[in-house]
Each structure stands twice: as structure tokens, then as C-alpha cells.
Write an enzyme that holds these catalytic residues in place. Structure first.
Site, PDB file in Angstrom:
ATOM      1  N   HIS A  95      30.638  20.336  35.450  1.00  0.00           N
ATOM      2  CA  HIS A  95      30.216  21.523  36.202  1.00  0.00           C
ATOM      3  C   HIS A  95      30.934  21.690  37.538  1.00  0.00           C
ATOM      4  O   HIS A  95      30.450  22.401  38.411  1.00  0.00           O
ATOM      5  CB  HIS A  95      28.692  21.485  36.415  1.00  0.00           C
ATOM      6  CG  HIS A  95      27.915  21.664  35.143  1.00  0.00           C
ATOM      7  ND1 HIS A  95      26.599  21.277  34.989  1.00  0.00           N
ATOM      8  CD2 HIS A  95      28.285  22.198  33.951  1.00  0.00           C
ATOM      9  CE1 HIS A  95      26.188  21.571  33.753  1.00  0.00           C
ATOM     10  NE2 HIS A  95      27.206  22.112  33.098  1.00  0.00           N
ATOM     11  N   TYR A 125      26.355  25.980  48.978  1.00  0.00           N
ATOM     12  CA  TYR A 125      27.227  24.847  48.637  1.00  0.00           C
ATOM     13  C   TYR A 125      27.671  24.077  49.888  1.00  0.00           C
ATOM     14  O   TYR A 125      27.891  22.864  49.810  1.00  0.00           O
ATOM     15  CB  TYR A 125      28.394  25.300  47.739  1.00  0.00           C
ATOM     16  CG  TYR A 125      27.866  25.592  46.355  1.00  0.00           C
ATOM     17  CD1 TYR A 125      27.455  24.547  45.525  1.00  0.00           C
ATOM     18  CD2 TYR A 125      27.658  26.890  45.915  1.00  0.00           C
ATOM     19  CE1 TYR A 125      26.895  24.788  44.287  1.00  0.00           C
ATOM     20  CE2 TYR A 125      27.094  27.151  44.663  1.00  0.00           C
ATOM     21  CZ  TYR A 125      26.714  26.091  43.858  1.00  0.00           C
ATOM     22  OH  TYR A 125      26.138  26.309  42.639  1.00  0.00           O
ATOM     23  N   GLY A 159      19.196  10.524  33.817  1.00  0.00           N
ATOM     24  CA  GLY A 159      18.743  11.513  34.802  1.00  0.00           C
ATOM     25  C   GLY A 159      19.164  12.933  34.531  1.00  0.00           C
ATOM     26  O   GLY A 159      19.608  13.623  35.446  1.00  0.00           O
ATOM     27  N   THR A 160      18.999  13.371  33.308  1.00  0.00           N
ATOM     28  CA  THR A 160      19.249  14.791  33.024  1.00  0.00           C
ATOM     29  C   THR A 160      18.140  15.318  32.128  1.00  0.00           C
ATOM     30  O   THR A 160      17.739  14.650  31.165  1.00  0.00           O
ATOM     31  CB  THR A 160      20.634  15.041  32.383  1.00  0.00           C
ATOM     32  OG1 THR A 160      20.679  16.398  31.910  1.00  0.00           O
ATOM     33  CG2 THR A 160      20.972  14.104  31.248  1.00  0.00           C
ATOM     34  N   SER A 161      17.665  16.540  32.453  1.00  0.00           N
ATOM     35  CA  SER A 161      16.601  17.152  31.656  1.00  0.00           C
ATOM     36  C   SER A 161      17.130  17.606  30.293  1.00  0.00           C
ATOM     37  O   SER A 161      16.351  17.929  29.415  1.00  0.00           O
ATOM     38  CB  SER A 161      16.020  18.349  32.416  1.00  0.00           C
ATOM     39  OG  SER A 161      17.040  19.305  32.657  1.00  0.00           O
ATOM     40  N   GLN A 180      27.314  15.886  34.808  1.00  0.00           N
ATOM     41  CA  GLN A 180      27.050  17.292  35.144  1.00  0.00           C
ATOM     42  C   GLN A 180      27.012  17.455  36.662  1.00  0.00           C
ATOM     43  O   GLN A 180      26.900  18.557  37.165  1.00  0.00           O
ATOM     44  CB  GLN A 180      25.696  17.712  34.559  1.00  0.00           C
ATOM     45  CG  GLN A 180      25.662  17.683  33.045  1.00  0.00           C
ATOM     46  CD  GLN A 180      24.218  17.730  32.536  1.00  0.00           C
ATOM     47  OE1 GLN A 180      23.640  18.799  32.367  1.00  0.00           O
ATOM     48  NE2 GLN A 180      23.637  16.581  32.280  1.00  0.00           N
ATOM     49  N   ASN A 181      27.075  16.332  37.367  1.00  0.00           N
ATOM     50  CA  ASN A 181      26.912  16.390  38.826  1.00  0.00           C
ATOM     51  C   ASN A 181      28.203  16.826  39.501  1.00  0.00           C
ATOM     52  O   ASN A 181      29.304  16.509  39.057  1.00  0.00           O
ATOM     53  CB  ASN A 181      26.478  15.025  39.366  1.00  0.00           C
ATOM     54  CG  ASN A 181      25.125  14.620  38.820  1.00  0.00           C
ATOM     55  OD1 ASN A 181      24.410  15.458  38.269  1.00  0.00           O
ATOM     56  ND2 ASN A 181      24.780  13.356  38.954  1.00  0.00           N
ATOM     57  N   VAL A 182      28.012  17.502  40.638  1.00  0.00           N
ATOM     58  CA  VAL A 182      29.163  17.961  41.412  1.00  0.00           C
ATOM     59  C   VAL A 182      29.418  17.030  42.596  1.00  0.00           C
ATOM     60  O   VAL A 182      30.335  17.266  43.381  1.00  0.00           O
ATOM     61  CB  VAL A 182      28.974  19.435  41.851  1.00  0.00           C
ATOM     62  CG1 VAL A 182      28.946  20.343  40.623  1.00  0.00           C
ATOM     63  CG2 VAL A 182      27.700  19.648  42.671  1.00  0.00           C
ATOM     64  N   ARG A 198      24.933  21.604  50.351  1.00  0.00           N
ATOM     65  CA  ARG A 198      25.035  20.516  49.362  1.00  0.00           C
ATOM     66  C   ARG A 198      26.145  19.532  49.783  1.00  0.00           C
ATOM     67  O   ARG A 198      26.005  18.332  49.674  1.00  0.00           O
ATOM     68  CB  ARG A 198      25.353  21.061  47.956  1.00  0.00           C
ATOM     69  CG  ARG A 198      24.470  22.191  47.438  1.00  0.00           C
ATOM     70  CD  ARG A 198      23.171  21.668  46.889  1.00  0.00           C
ATOM     71  NE  ARG A 198      22.199  21.319  47.893  1.00  0.00           N
ATOM     72  CZ  ARG A 198      21.458  22.198  48.604  1.00  0.00           C
ATOM     73  NH1 ARG A 198      21.568  23.477  48.416  1.00  0.00           N
ATOM     74  NH2 ARG A 198      20.594  21.777  49.517  1.00  0.00           N
TER      75      ARG A 198
HETATM   76  P1  OAD Z   1      17.561  18.554  36.174  1.00  0.00           P
HETATM   77  O1  OAD Z   1      16.975  18.774  37.529  1.00  0.00           O
HETATM   78  O2  OAD Z   1      17.399  19.615  35.154  1.00  0.00           O
HETATM   79  O3  OAD Z   1      16.950  17.210  35.555  1.00  0.00           O
HETATM   80  C1  OAD Z   1      16.825  16.064  36.345  1.00  0.00           C
HETATM   81  C2  OAD Z   1      16.383  14.914  35.476  1.00  0.00           C
HETATM   82  O4  OAD Z   1      16.413  13.749  36.277  1.00  0.00           O
HETATM   83  C3  OAD Z   1      14.952  15.054  34.920  1.00  0.00           C
HETATM   84  O5  OAD Z   1      14.956  14.681  33.545  1.00  0.00           O
HETATM   85  C4  OAD Z   1      14.157  14.045  35.776  1.00  0.00           C
HETATM   86  O6  OAD Z   1      13.081  13.461  35.041  1.00  0.00           O
HETATM   87  C5  OAD Z   1      15.224  13.024  36.068  1.00  0.00           C
HETATM   88  N1  OAD Z   1      15.008  12.209  37.282  1.00  0.00           N
HETATM   89  C6  OAD Z   1      14.384  12.518  38.430  1.00  0.00           C
HETATM   90  N2  OAD Z   1      14.430  11.490  39.297  1.00  0.00           N
HETATM   91  C7  OAD Z   1      15.118  10.495  38.682  1.00  0.00           C
HETATM   92  C8  OAD Z   1      15.518   9.187  39.039  1.00  0.00           C
HETATM   93  N3  OAD Z   1      15.243   8.651  40.240  1.00  0.00           N
HETATM   94  N4  OAD Z   1      16.210   8.463  38.127  1.00  0.00           N
HETATM   95  C9  OAD Z   1      16.517   8.966  36.916  1.00  0.00           C
HETATM   96  N5  OAD Z   1      16.167  10.194  36.514  1.00  0.00           N
HETATM   97  C10 OAD Z   1      15.469  10.959  37.384  1.00  0.00           C
HETATM   98  O7  OAD Z   1      19.093  18.169  36.413  1.00  0.00           O
HETATM   99  P2  OAD Z   1      20.303  18.210  35.367  1.00  0.00           P
HETATM  100  O8  OAD Z   1      19.830  17.872  34.005  1.00  0.00           O
HETATM  101  O9  OAD Z   1      21.399  17.435  35.954  1.00  0.00           O
HETATM  102  O10 OAD Z   1      24.262  22.972  36.851  1.00  0.00           O
HETATM  103  O11 OAD Z   1      20.684  19.742  35.401  1.00  0.00           O
HETATM  104  C11 OAD Z   1      21.766  20.202  34.629  1.00  0.00           C
HETATM  105  C12 OAD Z   1      22.487  21.297  35.338  1.00  0.00           C
HETATM  106  O12 OAD Z   1      21.553  22.303  35.746  1.00  0.00           O
HETATM  107  C13 OAD Z   1      23.143  20.884  36.640  1.00  0.00           C
HETATM  108  O13 OAD Z   1      24.424  20.334  36.443  1.00  0.00           O
HETATM  109  C14 OAD Z   1      23.221  22.152  37.414  1.00  0.00           C
HETATM  110  C15 OAD Z   1      21.841  22.690  37.110  1.00  0.00           C
HETATM  111  O14 OAD Z   1      21.674  24.038  37.229  1.00  0.00           O
HETATM  112  C16 OAD Z   1      24.893  23.874  37.623  1.00  0.00           C
HETATM  113  O15 OAD Z   1      24.595  24.049  38.780  1.00  0.00           O
HETATM  114  C17 OAD Z   1      25.947  24.630  36.921  1.00  0.00           C
END
Ligand code: OAD
Length: 232
Positions: free
Chosen positions: A104, A53, A170-172, A86-88, A56
Site C-alpha cells: 500500500h 499523511y 495484525g491484520t483484520s 500492508q503497512n506504510v 502519520r
Molecule cells: P486493521 O486496523 O483493519 O486491522 C488491525 C488488526 O490488528 C486487527 O485484526 C487487530 O485485532 C490487530 N491488532 C491490534 N493490536 C494488535 C497487536 N498489538 N498485535 C497484533 N495485532 C493487533 O489494519 P489492516 O488490516 O492493516 O490501507 O488494514 C488494512 C488496510 O486498511 C491498511 O493497509 C490501510 C487500511 O485502510 C490503506 O490505507 C490503503
């Protein structure tokens, strides 16, 4: 004023230079979750978790909001906007968003290991191993680790229930309960997804409009469209 709820993940900050988690070059390709992001990891290997961290935080201090954060903040001129992230990182706040809920946790805060409500800001990037909270116990990153409850979840559900339009950036949508928030978008409310990849939208019951672009391009485009529709 129409209420827009913006739900963001690591992809919104990717163009600021912060790695996502599950992309090929993401953090979870370099680290194992069980080594750095669980309460057991903190107990077993405090130094590694704190170092993770600290890295980060150091990266965050060296970066800036991008066009997507700025466009989301500017939506406040025309709409009632609430961001659930979800971002820190604090890039939404630095871009000017005034209502940001962190599901988170936050990198720029630490908390007492004994009392989750005793949260303190951290100056600079470095947490040392023996930094203490005002209650005398050790401090830990103010991060919701895997296996821990998500204290802000209920507040986030209430925000989502009031949405008249939802933007997901931008979240999976791979992490629960965060992804399940989308189940609470009222029926009939459109859900715009800005992501160059294919998020898992199984929790979304509403009509989805997928803008398959990076956030820095797709979010300003969408913001412009929403604002021009208002003027018609
Ligand atoms: P992920 O890494 O799971 O997903 C990232 C998403 O961003 C994917 O859908 C990519 O296609 C997309 N992406 C990549 N580059 C991009 C860009 N330039 N513009 C837009 N989208 C883009 O990340 P999160 O979904 O945020 O939790 O992950 C969720 C949680 O898992 C996080 O908060 C974290 C992690 O473990 C903790 O640490 C508790």
C-alpha cells in the site's frame, strides 16, 4: 532454507504506538476514508490529505520497531524470509528485515501526481502543498488510495506462491485485494495467525493456527517455536 512469507498489517506496529485502522481507537474511527484516502479526496481537499499523511509521518519518525518486527527480522538467520506488508511505515526495514514488499505504498516516499513511477524520498515529516516532482508536477503521498490499483500485487502473489510456511500478523484481512493474497498460499502450507482479535480468514484455505496474542508477545513465541523445531 525453508521459505517463510510473513504478511503483516497495522497490528504489528500497534505496540510501537502507531494506531491501527479498524480497532475501536483506530484511524478510521477518527477520519472518514473518503476524506483522506481516495484520489477524489486528494483532488477535492489536498490540504487535508497531505496533513493526514504528514501526521502519520511525524509519528513514524518518533517511534521504533517493537519485539515483533525484531523477531521477524531475526527469522532471517534460520529461514528464507520475505515480508509482504500492508503497512506504510518502515519499521520492518529498521528492525533489519531485508526483503520487504509494501503493498500500500510508503510514508517516507512521495510521487509525481502525473507519473506513478516517479517516486522520490522525503526528508523529515513535512510535505508542503506545493512540493514539486522532478517532472514539474505536484507531488502526492506514495500511498495506494482506496479505488486505486495495487501495483505490487502481482509480485506479492508470486512471493506467496513460493511459501512453505505463512505467518499473518495484525491484520483484520478486511481489505481486498490484499487479503486475497492468502488464497495463493500453496495447499498444505500452514498459516499461523498472530492477532489478539478475530481476523476474517475466509480467504484462507489452509490449516490455520491462531495465536491469540499481541504481536510483541505472539511473534517472538512463534519464532522461538519454529527455530526450536528446526533443531530437533
Ligand atoms: P486493521 O486496523 O483493519 O486491522 C488491525 C488488526 O490488528 C486487527 O485484526 C487487530 O485485532 C490487530 N491488532 C491490534 N493490536 C494488535 C497487536 N498489538 N498485535 C497484533 N495485532 C493487533 O489494519 P489492516 O488490516 O492493516 O490501507 O488494514 C488494512 C488496510 O486498511 C491498511 O493497509 C490501510 C487500511 O485502510 C490503506 O490505507 C490503503
Amino acid at each position: 532454507m525453508k521459505k517463510i512469507v510473513v504478511f503483516t498489517g497495522a497490528g504489528v506496529s500497534a505496540e510501537s504506538g502507531l494506531a491501527t485502522f479498524r480497532d475501536a481507537d483506530g484511524l478510521w474511527a477518527q477520519y472518514r476514508i473518503e476524506d483522506v484516502c481516495t484520489p477524489e479526496a486528494l483532488a477535492r481537499n489536498r490540504a487535508l490529505v497531505i496533513e493526514f499523511y504528514n501526521k502519520r509521518r511525524k509519528e513514524l519518525l518518533a517511534t521504533l520497531p517493537n519485539a515483533a518486527h525484531v523477531a521477524i527480522a531475526q527469522l532471517e538467520e534460520q529461514f528464507d524470509v520475505e515480508v509482504i506488508t500492508q503497512n506504510v511505515d518502515d519499521l520492518h526495514e529498521r528492525a533489519g528485515s531485508t526483503k520487504v514488499l509494501h503493498l500500500h505504498g510508503e510514508l517516507k516516499k512521495l510521487r509525481s501526481e502525473k507519473n506513478p513511477d516517479l517516486i522520490v524520498p522525503i526528508d523529515g515529516w513535512e510535505q508542503t502543498l506545493d512540493d514539486k516532482a522532478p517532472d514539474g508536477s505536484l507531488l502526492r503521498p506514495h500511498i495506494v488510495f482506496f479505488g486505486e490499483s495495487v501495483p505490487m500485487y502481482d509480485a506479492a502473489v508470486r512471493i506467496m506462491q513460493g511459501a512453505e510456511l505463512v505467518i499473518v500478523v495484525g491484520t483484520s484481512l478486511a481489505v481486498y485485494p490484499a487479503a486475497s493474497l492468502l488464497r495463493y498460499a500453496p495447499s498444505g502450507v500452514p498459516v499461523f495467525v498472530v492477532d489478539p482479535g478475530e481476523p476474517d480468514c475466509t480467504a484462507v484455505r489452509n490449516t490455520i493456527y491462531h495465536i491469540k496474542e499481541k504481536a510483541g508477545k505472539g511473534v517472538p513465541m512463534l519464532a522461538e517455536k519454529l527455530i526450536s523445531e528446526l533443531k530437533r
